[in-house]
Design an enzyme around this catalytic site. Structure first.
Site, PDB file in Angstrom:
ATOM      1  N   ASP A 136      33.291  34.609  22.615  1.00 43.61           N
ATOM      2  CA  ASP A 136      33.502  35.833  23.402  1.00 43.61           C
ATOM      3  C   ASP A 136      34.710  36.587  22.845  1.00 43.61           C
ATOM      4  O   ASP A 136      35.571  35.996  22.189  1.00 43.61           O
ATOM      5  CB  ASP A 136      33.816  35.487  24.870  1.00 43.61           C
ATOM      6  CG  ASP A 136      32.591  35.012  25.649  1.00 43.61           C
ATOM      7  OD1 ASP A 136      31.460  35.162  25.158  1.00 43.61           O
ATOM      8  OD2 ASP A 136      32.784  34.479  26.758  1.00 43.61           O
ATOM      9  N   MET A 137      34.791  37.879  23.162  1.00 43.45           N
ATOM     10  CA  MET A 137      35.983  38.634  22.771  1.00 43.45           C
ATOM     11  C   MET A 137      36.839  38.878  24.007  1.00 43.45           C
ATOM     12  O   MET A 137      36.344  39.344  25.026  1.00 43.45           O
ATOM     13  CB  MET A 137      35.584  39.967  22.129  1.00 43.45           C
ATOM     14  CG  MET A 137      36.748  40.728  21.528  1.00 43.45           C
ATOM     15  SD  MET A 137      37.641  39.852  20.224  1.00 43.45           S
ATOM     16  CE  MET A 137      36.661  40.256  18.784  1.00 43.45           C
TER      17      MET A 137
ATOM     18  N   ARG B 271      27.387  39.941  19.403  1.00 40.08           N
ATOM     19  CA  ARG B 271      27.092  40.561  20.702  1.00 40.08           C
ATOM     20  C   ARG B 271      27.876  41.873  20.700  1.00 40.08           C
ATOM     21  O   ARG B 271      29.043  41.893  20.319  1.00 40.08           O
ATOM     22  CB  ARG B 271      27.574  39.679  21.849  1.00 40.08           C
ATOM     23  CG  ARG B 271      27.427  40.344  23.213  1.00 40.08           C
ATOM     24  CD  ARG B 271      28.142  39.583  24.323  1.00 40.08           C
ATOM     25  NE  ARG B 271      27.640  38.238  24.469  1.00 40.08           N
ATOM     26  CZ  ARG B 271      28.396  37.196  24.834  1.00 40.08           C
ATOM     27  NH1 ARG B 271      29.681  37.362  25.090  1.00 40.08           N
ATOM     28  NH2 ARG B 271      27.874  35.999  24.941  1.00 40.08           N
TER      29      ARG B 271
ATOM     30  N   LYS C 222      30.517  47.042  25.805  1.00 48.25           N
ATOM     31  CA  LYS C 222      31.526  48.109  25.950  1.00 48.25           C
ATOM     32  C   LYS C 222      32.949  47.547  25.925  1.00 48.25           C
ATOM     33  O   LYS C 222      33.850  48.153  25.378  1.00 48.25           O
ATOM     34  CB  LYS C 222      31.315  48.851  27.275  1.00 48.25           C
ATOM     35  CG  LYS C 222      30.101  49.744  27.294  1.00 48.25           C
ATOM     36  CD  LYS C 222      30.055  50.579  28.573  1.00 48.25           C
ATOM     37  CE  LYS C 222      28.734  51.306  28.693  1.00 48.25           C
ATOM     38  NZ  LYS C 222      28.640  52.113  29.920  1.00 48.25           N
ATOM     39  N   GLY C 223      33.160  46.386  26.566  1.00 49.90           N
ATOM     40  CA  GLY C 223      34.506  45.820  26.682  1.00 49.90           C
ATOM     41  C   GLY C 223      34.984  45.901  28.117  1.00 49.90           C
ATOM     42  O   GLY C 223      34.749  46.899  28.805  1.00 49.90           O
TER      43      GLY C 223
ATOM     44  N   THR D 166      24.413  45.142  27.646  1.00 52.09           N
ATOM     45  CA  THR D 166      24.739  46.254  28.543  1.00 52.09           C
ATOM     46  C   THR D 166      23.763  46.304  29.712  1.00 52.09           C
ATOM     47  O   THR D 166      22.614  45.864  29.586  1.00 52.09           O
ATOM     48  CB  THR D 166      24.708  47.606  27.783  1.00 52.09           C
ATOM     49  OG1 THR D 166      25.092  48.660  28.681  1.00 52.09           O
ATOM     50  CG2 THR D 166      23.344  47.920  27.189  1.00 52.09           C
ATOM     51  N   HIS D 167      24.241  46.864  30.843  1.00 52.16           N
ATOM     52  CA  HIS D 167      23.361  47.149  31.979  1.00 52.16           C
ATOM     53  C   HIS D 167      23.222  48.650  32.151  1.00 52.16           C
ATOM     54  O   HIS D 167      22.742  49.122  33.176  1.00 52.16           O
ATOM     55  CB  HIS D 167      23.935  46.551  33.281  1.00 52.16           C
ATOM     56  CG  HIS D 167      24.551  45.216  33.089  1.00 52.16           C
ATOM     57  ND1 HIS D 167      25.877  45.046  32.800  1.00 52.16           N
ATOM     58  CD2 HIS D 167      24.007  43.988  33.095  1.00 52.16           C
ATOM     59  CE1 HIS D 167      26.140  43.766  32.643  1.00 52.16           C
ATOM     60  NE2 HIS D 167      25.022  43.100  32.815  1.00 52.16           N
TER      61      HIS D 167
ATOM     62  N   ARG E  39      37.280  40.281  37.253  1.00 51.77           N
ATOM     63  CA  ARG E  39      36.800  41.262  36.261  1.00 51.77           C
ATOM     64  C   ARG E  39      35.441  41.829  36.672  1.00 51.77           C
ATOM     65  O   ARG E  39      35.187  43.018  36.571  1.00 51.77           O
ATOM     66  CB  ARG E  39      36.702  40.609  34.877  1.00 51.77           C
ATOM     67  CG  ARG E  39      38.036  40.405  34.193  1.00 51.77           C
ATOM     68  CD  ARG E  39      37.878  40.234  32.696  1.00 51.77           C
ATOM     69  NE  ARG E  39      37.168  39.042  32.309  1.00 51.77           N
ATOM     70  CZ  ARG E  39      37.721  37.852  32.160  1.00 51.77           C
ATOM     71  NH1 ARG E  39      39.010  37.694  32.374  1.00 51.77           N
ATOM     72  NH2 ARG E  39      37.000  36.803  31.815  1.00 51.77           N
ATOM     73  N   ARG E  40      34.545  40.947  37.152  1.00 50.38           N
ATOM     74  CA  ARG E  40      33.204  41.405  37.542  1.00 50.38           C
ATOM     75  C   ARG E  40      33.275  42.332  38.753  1.00 50.38           C
ATOM     76  O   ARG E  40      32.612  43.351  38.806  1.00 50.38           O
ATOM     77  CB  ARG E  40      32.302  40.214  37.882  1.00 50.38           C
ATOM     78  CG  ARG E  40      31.951  39.305  36.739  1.00 50.38           C
ATOM     79  CD  ARG E  40      30.921  39.878  35.804  1.00 50.38           C
ATOM     80  NE  ARG E  40      31.437  40.811  34.829  1.00 50.38           N
ATOM     81  CZ  ARG E  40      32.007  40.473  33.665  1.00 50.38           C
ATOM     82  NH1 ARG E  40      32.134  39.224  33.316  1.00 50.38           N
ATOM     83  NH2 ARG E  40      32.450  41.384  32.840  1.00 50.38           N
TER      84      ARG E  40
END
Ligand SMILES: Cc1cc2nc3c(=O)[nH]c(=O)nc-3n(C[C@H](O)[C@H](O)[C@H](O)COP(=O)(O)OP(=O)(O)OC[C@H]3O[C@@H](n4cnc5c(N)ncnc54)[C@H](O)[C@@H]3O)c2cc1C
Length: 298
Positions: free
Chosen positions: A125-126, A175, A178-179, A217-218, A279-280
């Site tokens: 992951d980033m 992957r 957007k970040g 992305t969603h 974060r979510r």
């Protein structure tokens, strides 16, 4: 984001943990590996793949990183034994990046070795901008010896196109998202219109150059743009995948899958749920509404 939602987001750090837990349950499989297995099985039964993340980041002690690395090796064994259609995602700061870079590299190498034994794949992951260069460096170091590793690039970063130009030379498996971190303006674009254009520009570049992309992305406009490029290039189903987070827009998820595309859902589990959950919640446009409903019993 509405003013009300901004207000709720600003006050999140003061919200008691049990309330945060209540609102964030949908984003997390549960505390135990059995919870992740149950969720993966449900997804697999609908033709959806998974990538599993053991929650944890910014660990303070090497023993925590070693335990996490062992947890990932066990997880890969379980995925293999139970014939689940899933790979794993991990974070460098969970593997000890901030303590000792070589120690972190070795932990990940062990996980990738184990994954290779089971013919499986590991994605790094980033995290925030303080880890971007290290993540790319460690990824490229690992890529010299292993094919079963990939990483993540975030379209909001100002450096992204330069990074993509370099990673394309290595035919990196990426992957692209957007970040999510709150970055300073010096390093990341803040304007969503620019971020979206940068996402599209980078995605076109990756797909034109035959890199395997997890289109994460969603945002339906970006999904449409990806479908357009996929169609123009005549890409086969196996040459890309869509990716979405557990608990987000299941309707869009089903639309993409029913249209014949491969899709992978990010399934986090574990006791260290707090940072991920916050974060979510911050990016959930309905957050303010949920809180008000709960508080006023609507
Ligand atoms: C599989 C996957 C892995 C990821 N890995 C990373 C990573 O390694 N590093 C990183 O920085 N970021 C990562 N992200 C997060 C990503 O960077 C974005 O922050 C996130 O996906 C939201 O952006 P979006 O493209 O969906 O667009 P947005 O414009 O943010 O969202 C589009 C729509 O999706 C819905 N939506 C989005 N988020 C939520 C939510 N939490 N709850 C409810 N609805 C929501 C809303 O309807 C919103 O209008 C990942 C995302 C995915 C899907």
């Amino acid at each position: 984001m509405s003013l009300l939602n901004k207000l709720v987001v600003l006050t999140l750090p003061f919200v008691p943990k049990p309330i945060v837990h209540y609102f964030s349950k949908r984003y997390i499989a549960g505390p135990h590996v059995e919870d992740a297995v149950r969720v993966i099985r449900e997804l697999n039964s609908k033709g959806i793949m998974a990538t599993v993340d053991i929650l944890g980041e910014e660990i303070k002690d090497k023993s925590e990183a070693e335990a996490a690395a062992a947890g990932y090796c066990d997880l890969l064994k379980i995925i293999n034994e139970q014939k689940l259609d899933a790979n794993v995602s991990l974070k460098l700061t969970h593997m000890g990046l901030k303590l000792d870079k070589d120690f972190c590299y070795q932990n990940i190498r062990d996980i990738i070795e184990t994954a290779a034994k089971y013919n499986n794949f590991v994605r790094i992951d980033m995290e925030d901008h303080t880890t971007t260069s290290d993540t790319i460096e460690i990824f490229l170091r690992l890529k010299k010896d292993y094919e079963n590793v990939g990483t993540v690039i975030q379209a909001y970063m100002r450096r992204t196109q330069k990074d993509l130009n370099e990673l394309i030379k290595h035919k990196a498996n990426l992957r692209y998202c957007k970040g999510i971190y709150n970055e300073p303006r010096e390093v990341a674009y803040k304007d969503m219109a620019i971020i979206n254009e940068n996402f599209k520009y980078g995605l076109e570049k990756l797909l034109h150059n035959k890199c395997y992309v997890g289109i994460a992305t969603h945002d339906e406009k970006l999904v449409w743009h990806a479908l357009k490029v996929i169609d123009e290039l005549g890409l086969k189903r196996e040459e890309y995948e869509f990716q979405m987070l557990l608990g987000v827009d299941e309707q869009l998820r089903d639309i993409i899958v029913n249209d014949g595309h491969r899709l992978r859902v990010y399934v986090p589990f574990g006791e260290q749920w707090y940072a991920y959950s916050v974060r979510r919640l911050k990016e959930n446009p309905n957050m303010a509404g949920y809180v008000f409903k709960a508080v006023f019993g609507l």
